[in-house]
Design an enzyme around this catalytic site. Sequence first.
Site, PDB file in Angstrom:
ATOM      1  CG  ASP A  92       0.663  -5.201  -3.435  1.00 47.81           C
ATOM      2  OD1 ASP A  92      -0.102  -5.394  -2.477  1.00 47.81           O
ATOM      3  OD2 ASP A  92       1.597  -5.965  -3.728  1.00 47.81           O
ATOM      4  CG  ASP A 106       0.410  -5.884   1.980  1.00 47.09           C
ATOM      5  OD1 ASP A 106       0.077  -7.056   2.224  1.00 47.09           O
ATOM      6  OD2 ASP A 106       0.693  -5.481   0.830  1.00 47.09           O
TER       7      ASP A 106
END
Length: 191
Positions: free
Chosen positions: A144, A169
């Site tokens: 991430d 995401d």
Amino acid sequence: MSLKKAYLIVILVLLADQISKIYVKTHFMHDGFTEVFSWFRIQFIENEGMAWGTKIPAWLGGKITLTLFRIGAVGLIGWWLWDSVKKKQSPYLITSIALILAGAFGNIIDSVFYGVIFEHSMGQVAEFSTANHYGKLFEGKVVDMLYFPIVKGSDGNTLFFNAIFNLADAAISVGVGILIVFNKKAFPKAE
């Protein structure tokens, strides 16, 4: 929308997601960041679980259970995409499904392979390595990096939007958002 166009969306999102993850993984140490604007950072973290780092308990199989669940979900989403194109469903629906499929598949790649193709990132910048890999097949961590600390408190801590996420995401969120905002166009009633 044709299946070719839907697959093109999946491939483009998947490429952008994996290129950004590999770049961050091989250029940042864990928790390292670059401030792009006061409200946006590229900050590298790794997520062992689901959204916001939620983990499946070890007694339920832990990371392997999560990865196998994700693979099954991607299979079902892939079938839904194929079926929706075959039935000439709304382009809103097909685009949404393609984005969700690309995002889910992007995070699966991390979970399945990153543990066996990368070194760890703690205190060092990771390199591709099959000899000094940090994990096992199906037990990789999801990379991430997108962080938008939009509103900060007087102590400097983020009060609003403290999640760090990736392009996969974001694709999933946009796909779901399209389904919510354009619900009547994505699921038109038969006349």
